[in-house]
Design a protein around this motif. Structure first.
Motif, PDB file in Angstrom:
ATOM      1  N   ALA A  31       0.836  -1.207   0.000  1.00  0.00           N
ATOM      2  CA  ALA A  31       0.000   0.000   0.000  1.00  0.00           C
ATOM      3  C   ALA A  31       0.869   1.254   0.000  1.00  0.00           C
ATOM      4  O   ALA A  31       0.576   2.225  -0.698  1.00  0.00           O
ATOM      5  CB  ALA A  31      -0.927  -0.002   1.215  1.00  0.00           C
ATOM      6  N   ARG A  32       1.975   1.227   0.750  1.00  0.00           N
ATOM      7  CA  ARG A  32       2.892   2.362   0.773  1.00  0.00           C
ATOM      8  C   ARG A  32       3.517   2.561  -0.609  1.00  0.00           C
ATOM      9  O   ARG A  32       3.624   3.682  -1.098  1.00  0.00           O
ATOM     10  CB  ARG A  32       3.977   2.149   1.825  1.00  0.00           C
ATOM     11  N   SER A  33       3.907   1.474  -1.269  1.00  0.00           N
ATOM     12  CA  SER A  33       4.472   1.567  -2.622  1.00  0.00           C
ATOM     13  C   SER A  33       3.456   2.150  -3.599  1.00  0.00           C
ATOM     14  O   SER A  33       3.797   2.976  -4.449  1.00  0.00           O
ATOM     15  CB  SER A  33       4.934   0.193  -3.112  1.00  0.00           C
ATOM     16  N   GLU A  34       2.212   1.732  -3.481  1.00  0.00           N
ATOM     17  CA  GLU A  34       1.149   2.267  -4.339  1.00  0.00           C
ATOM     18  C   GLU A  34       0.943   3.753  -4.068  1.00  0.00           C
ATOM     19  O   GLU A  34       0.759   4.554  -4.998  1.00  0.00           O
ATOM     20  CB  GLU A  34      -0.154   1.496  -4.118  1.00  0.00           C
ATOM     21  N   ALA A  35       0.987   4.158  -2.805  1.00  0.00           N
ATOM     22  CA  ALA A  35       0.848   5.580  -2.460  1.00  0.00           C
ATOM     23  C   ALA A  35       2.013   6.384  -3.037  1.00  0.00           C
ATOM     24  O   ALA A  35       1.812   7.495  -3.544  1.00  0.00           O
ATOM     25  CB  ALA A  35       0.789   5.748  -0.946  1.00  0.00           C
ATOM     26  N   GLU A  36       3.217   5.833  -2.991  1.00  0.00           N
ATOM     27  CA  GLU A  36       4.378   6.532  -3.547  1.00  0.00           C
ATOM     28  C   GLU A  36       4.250   6.688  -5.062  1.00  0.00           C
ATOM     29  O   GLU A  36       4.552   7.756  -5.606  1.00  0.00           O
ATOM     30  CB  GLU A  36       5.659   5.804  -3.174  1.00  0.00           C
ATOM     31  N   ARG A  37       3.784   5.643  -5.746  1.00  0.00           N
ATOM     32  CA  ARG A  37       3.561   5.745  -7.201  1.00  0.00           C
ATOM     33  C   ARG A  37       2.501   6.796  -7.511  1.00  0.00           C
ATOM     34  O   ARG A  37       2.661   7.617  -8.420  1.00  0.00           O
ATOM     35  CB  ARG A  37       3.139   4.390  -7.774  1.00  0.00           C
ATOM     36  N   SER A  38       1.431   6.776  -6.756  1.00  0.00           N
ATOM     37  CA  SER A  38       0.356   7.751  -6.960  1.00  0.00           C
ATOM     38  C   SER A  38       0.834   9.168  -6.650  1.00  0.00           C
ATOM     39  O   SER A  38       0.462  10.118  -7.344  1.00  0.00           O
ATOM     40  CB  SER A  38      -0.840   7.409  -6.074  1.00  0.00           C
ATOM     41  N   ALA A  39       1.665   9.309  -5.624  1.00  0.00           N
ATOM     42  CA  ALA A  39       2.205  10.629  -5.268  1.00  0.00           C
ATOM     43  C   ALA A  39       3.069  11.174  -6.399  1.00  0.00           C
ATOM     44  O   ALA A  39       2.970  12.354  -6.749  1.00  0.00           O
ATOM     45  CB  ALA A  39       3.008  10.542  -3.978  1.00  0.00           C
ATOM     46  N   ARG A  40       3.899  10.339  -6.995  1.00  0.00           N
ATOM     47  CA  ARG A  40       4.738  10.784  -8.114  1.00  0.00           C
ATOM     48  C   ARG A  40       3.872  11.253  -9.293  1.00  0.00           C
ATOM     49  O   ARG A  40       4.150  12.270  -9.913  1.00  0.00           O
ATOM     50  CB  ARG A  40       5.690   9.681  -8.546  1.00  0.00           C
ATOM     51  N   ALA A  41       2.809  10.516  -9.577  1.00  0.00           N
ATOM     52  CA  ALA A  41       1.910  10.902 -10.675  1.00  0.00           C
ATOM     53  C   ALA A  41       1.216  12.228 -10.352  1.00  0.00           C
ATOM     54  O   ALA A  41       1.108  13.107 -11.213  1.00  0.00           O
ATOM     55  CB  ALA A  41       0.877   9.808 -10.919  1.00  0.00           C
ATOM     56  N   LEU A  42       0.773  12.393  -9.118  1.00  0.00           N
ATOM     57  CA  LEU A  42       0.116  13.626  -8.717  1.00  0.00           C
ATOM     58  C   LEU A  42       1.089  14.802  -8.764  1.00  0.00           C
ATOM     59  O   LEU A  42       0.736  15.895  -9.212  1.00  0.00           O
ATOM     60  CB  LEU A  42      -0.470  13.468  -7.316  1.00  0.00           C
ATOM     61  N   LEU A  43       2.318  14.588  -8.339  1.00  0.00           N
ATOM     62  CA  LEU A  43       3.328  15.642  -8.392  1.00  0.00           C
ATOM     63  C   LEU A  43       3.613  16.063  -9.824  1.00  0.00           C
ATOM     64  O   LEU A  43       3.818  17.251 -10.101  1.00  0.00           O
ATOM     65  CB  LEU A  43       4.616  15.179  -7.711  1.00  0.00           C
ATOM     66  N   GLU A  44       3.611  15.120 -10.744  1.00  0.00           N
ATOM     67  CA  GLU A  44       3.851  15.452 -12.149  1.00  0.00           C
ATOM     68  C   GLU A  44       2.716  16.334 -12.676  1.00  0.00           C
ATOM     69  O   GLU A  44       2.959  17.317 -13.376  1.00  0.00           O
ATOM     70  CB  GLU A  44       3.979  14.190 -12.995  1.00  0.00           C
TER      71      GLU A  44
END
Length: 78
Positions: A29-42
Motif C-alpha cells: 500500500a505504501r508503494s502504491e501511495a508513492e507511485r500515486s504521489a509521483r503521478a500527482l506531483l507530475e
C-alpha cells in the motif's frame, strides 16, 4: 487480501478514496501511495501548483490511518 484506502490530505481538506485497493500488505500500500504521489506531483508540476504539505493517508477498511506518505518525500531532487 486486505483492502487499503489512499486518501489525499491537504491541511484540513481530504479527498477520500471510496473504492480502495486490494493489496497484500501495508508495504504494498505504501508503494502504491508513492507511485500515486509521483503521478500527482507530475500533474501539479505541469499545472504550476505549489506543493504545500499534501500527503496520502493509508487507511484500512475500518478507517484507521495506518501510515502517511507526504508527497515531498517522494520527490527526487538533483
Amino acid at each position: 487480501m486486505p483492502r487499503f484506502y489512499l486518501h489525499i490530505r491537504h491541511g484540513q481538506w481530504r479527498v477520500e478514496d471510496l473504492d480502495g485497493s486490494d493489496l497484500p500488505d501495508l508495504d504494498a500500500a505504501r508503494s502504491e501511495a508513492e507511485r500515486s504521489a509521483r503521478a500527482l506531483l507530475e500533474i501539479q508540476r505541469v499545472d504550476g501548483a505549489v506543493l504545500a504539505g499534501q500527503s496520502f493517508e493509508i487507511a484500512d477498511a475500518s478507517g484507521q490511518v495506518l501510515a502517511v506518505v507526504p508527497l515531498k518525500d517522494v520527490l527526487e531532487l538533483p
